[in-house]
Design a protein around this motif. Structure first.
Motif, PDB file in Angstrom:
ATOM      1  N   UNK A 195       0.854  -1.199   0.000  1.00 60.44           N
ATOM      2  CA  UNK A 195       0.000   0.000   0.000  1.00 60.44           C
ATOM      3  C   UNK A 195       0.882   1.239   0.000  1.00 60.44           C
ATOM      4  N   UNK A 196       0.833   2.065  -1.036  1.00 63.63           N
ATOM      5  CA  UNK A 196       1.704   3.243  -1.129  1.00 63.63           C
ATOM      6  C   UNK A 196       1.210   4.398  -0.265  1.00 63.63           C
ATOM      7  N   UNK A 197       1.322   4.227   1.036  1.00 66.39           N
ATOM      8  CA  UNK A 197       0.939   5.243   2.008  1.00 66.39           C
ATOM      9  C   UNK A 197       1.939   5.188   3.150  1.00 66.39           C
ATOM     10  N   UNK A 198       2.132   6.291   3.881  1.00 61.99           N
ATOM     11  CA  UNK A 198       3.098   6.278   4.980  1.00 61.99           C
ATOM     12  C   UNK A 198       2.733   5.245   6.049  1.00 61.99           C
ATOM     13  N   UNK A 199       3.747   4.730   6.690  1.00 69.60           N
ATOM     14  CA  UNK A 199       3.509   3.885   7.855  1.00 69.60           C
ATOM     15  C   UNK A 199       2.983   4.760   8.991  1.00 69.60           C
ATOM     16  N   UNK A 200       1.991   4.299   9.747  1.00 69.34           N
ATOM     17  CA  UNK A 200       1.480   5.115  10.848  1.00 69.34           C
ATOM     18  C   UNK A 200       2.388   5.034  12.067  1.00 69.34           C
ATOM     19  N   UNK A 201       2.382   6.085  12.861  1.00 65.29           N
ATOM     20  CA  UNK A 201       3.138   6.115  14.112  1.00 65.29           C
ATOM     21  C   UNK A 201       2.346   6.930  15.124  1.00 65.29           C
ATOM     22  N   UNK A 202       2.613   6.697  16.388  1.00 64.50           N
ATOM     23  CA  UNK A 202       1.925   7.412  17.459  1.00 64.50           C
ATOM     24  C   UNK A 202       2.753   8.609  17.889  1.00 64.50           C
ATOM     25  N   UNK A 203       2.193   9.813  17.867  1.00 71.51           N
ATOM     26  CA  UNK A 203       2.962  10.991  18.296  1.00 71.51           C
ATOM     27  C   UNK A 203       3.366  10.881  19.759  1.00 71.51           C
ATOM     28  N   UNK A 204       4.480  11.495  20.098  1.00 74.28           N
ATOM     29  CA  UNK A 204       4.933  11.522  21.481  1.00 74.28           C
ATOM     30  C   UNK A 204       4.233  12.660  22.220  1.00 74.28           C
ATOM     31  N   UNK A 205       4.157  12.526  23.546  1.00 76.77           N
ATOM     32  CA  UNK A 205       3.577  13.592  24.353  1.00 76.77           C
ATOM     33  C   UNK A 205       4.526  14.787  24.376  1.00 76.77           C
ATOM     34  N   UNK A 206       3.965  15.985  24.273  1.00 79.20           N
ATOM     35  CA  UNK A 206       4.763  17.196  24.298  1.00 79.20           C
ATOM     36  C   UNK A 206       4.468  17.995  25.559  1.00 79.20           C
ATOM     37  N   UNK A 207       5.374  18.923  25.943  1.00 80.09           N
ATOM     38  CA  UNK A 207       5.088  19.774  27.102  1.00 80.09           C
ATOM     39  C   UNK A 207       3.768  20.509  26.919  1.00 80.09           C
ATOM     40  N   UNK A 208       3.009  20.678  28.001  1.00 79.17           N
ATOM     41  CA  UNK A 208       1.683  21.314  27.883  1.00 79.17           C
ATOM     42  C   UNK A 208       1.769  22.826  27.712  1.00 79.17           C
ATOM     43  N   UNK A 209       2.517  23.274  26.721  1.00 78.64           N
ATOM     44  CA  UNK A 209       2.657  24.694  26.433  1.00 78.64           C
ATOM     45  C   UNK A 209       2.535  24.889  24.921  1.00 78.64           C
ATOM     46  N   UNK A 210       2.000  26.051  24.519  1.00 77.68           N
ATOM     47  CA  UNK A 210       2.006  26.343  23.082  1.00 77.68           C
ATOM     48  C   UNK A 210       3.434  26.310  22.549  1.00 77.68           C
TER      49      UNK A 210
END
Length: 418
Positions: A134-149
């Protein structure tokens, strides 16, 4: 530069074989200039992928290919690891069509935040797949980021400016957005850069989304010389300034000054040893944003090679996937790009994608577009309703720029070497 010569009828046979293939691919790419992502470069090197995994990268004398495996003569071309998007915006749900376009521009892994339901309460279809067929990106889970903009930058900013969630009193939402984006101009510059150096020295990871701040500071314009597959306006989705508020000259000046603060933060953070990686917010044509983010990193002071690593090795580290991707090393996934030019000379050359490899299966973007035109949506889903809806939308878009795609096609093609 010598082209990859086309074997008569091979491209059609390859596409037909992909649809019927029962598992990951095996391939040998010969005579290419290989940037493996570890810091090594192999002129006229060899890449061997067996059953979807890299088994050898290096000089041909040191990398014996298995018998009966397709050999691609890529003399004059450059191989780099597949590109990785650390995080796309949660508020911009992707779709299958966008996933295909991103993949054909070299994005082989994308971390998209989970969005459980669509507007009508229905589950959203998957936008990626680990299946090499399937010519689509492999999925990945984003990492948690600091709770700031602005993530790590916002965390450092909060140490020099108290976080004022309400912004200027009595202002409209538009003004609050502009205030949040320009707060960096109020920071203690030296203290902020001290934080950048301290975080970098600790080996922290940071995905700055510089392109997003650039778009706030100035209107975005399509770059010249980009990959022809995204040169046409109908391929773009959320481009230019359509989702951004109007800005007065004074506001634009403050936003530009804030951009320079962020650029300096990235530069100091990286120089101190911090890991900088690529992340986008889905604001441009699928795949284009990642290439433009690498260009934004170069504008901030990183070298083109550093920017390439940010989209490969460092992005994989950021997602905790460096054991399987981000570099071309034995045991890792056979995800790679074949480029027409050396991206270390100019980072925009990452857009000269000639082939995309996923698990050893090789895709030719123009050929795949032609195949989708013949039978749109046939690789999108097994659900007939989604096939009908997705196929109709895809067909409409592809028909609009099919003429441009055909102009893009060069006499490139894999050559079987006995």
């Amino acid at each position: 530069m010598t082209g990859i010569r086309r074997h008569p009828g091979l491209a059609a046979a390859l596409m037909a074989g992909l649809a019927a293939c029962g598992g990951p691919g095996s391939i040998v790419v010969d005579n290419a200039n290989i940037i493996d992502g570890t810091g090594a470069v192999w002129p006229t090197g060899r890449l061997v992928v067996v059953d979807g995994l890299v088994t050898c990268v290096g000089a041909p004398a040191d990398c014996a290919g298995p018998g009966g495996v397709e050999v691609l003569d890529a003399d004059g071309f450059w191989i780099v690891p597949g590109l990785i998007d650390v995080k796309e915006a949660a508020e911009v749900p992707s779709n299958e069509q966008a996933a295909y376009l991103a993949f054909l521009l070299g994005v082989t892994t994308a971390a998209v935040p989970e969005i459980p339901e669509g507007p009508e309460g229905e589950p959203l279809p998957p936008t990626g797949s680990d299946d090499a067929r399937i010519p689509a990106p492999r999925p990945a889970t984003p990492v948690e980021e600091p709770p700031y903009p602005l993530g790590l930058f916002g965390l450092a900013l909060a140490a020099t400016i108290p976080l004022d969630a309400s912004g200027p009193p009595g202002r409209e939402p538009r003004d609050l957005q502009l205030f949040a984006r320009s707060r960096a101009t109020l920071a203690d510059r030296e203290a902020l850069m001290d934080s950048a150096r301290a975080m970098g020295a600790r080996g922290a990871a940071f995905a700055p989304r510089l392109l997003e701040q650039e778009r706030w500071a100035a209107p975005y314009r399509l770059p010249h010389g980009m990959n022809r597959l995204v040169e046409f306006a109908m391929v773009t989705e959320r481009i230019q300034d359509r989702l951004l508020p109007d800005r007065t000259p004074a506001e634009a000046e403050r936003l530009g000054a804030a951009l320079e603060v962020l650029r300096e933060f990235v530069r100091e953070f990286h120089a101190a040893g911090g890991s900088v990686s690529t992340a986008t917010n889905g604001a441009l044509a699928p795949g284009l944003a990642l290439h433009e983010e690498m260009d934004a990193l170069v504008a901030a002071g990183l070298t083109a090679e550093d920017a390439l690593y940010a989209a490969t090795r460092e992005a994989a580290r950021h997602l905790g996937l460096d054991d399987s991707r981000g570099t071309l090393e034995p045991g890792k996934l056979g995800d790679f790009l074949i480029l027409e030019s050396d991206p270390r000379l100019d980072i925009s050359l990452t857009q000269t994608v000639s082939r995309v490899g996923k698990g050893g299966v090789l895709y030719d973007p123009p050929t795949l577009f032609d195949a989708l035109l013949d039978n749109p949506g046939n690789r999108v889903s097994d659900n007939p309703v989604r096939l009908l809806i997705g196929g109709a939308a895809l067909l409409l878009t592809l028909l609009l720029f099919a003429r441009g795609v055909r102009r893009h096609r060069r006499s490139l093609g894999p050559r079987i070497v006995p």
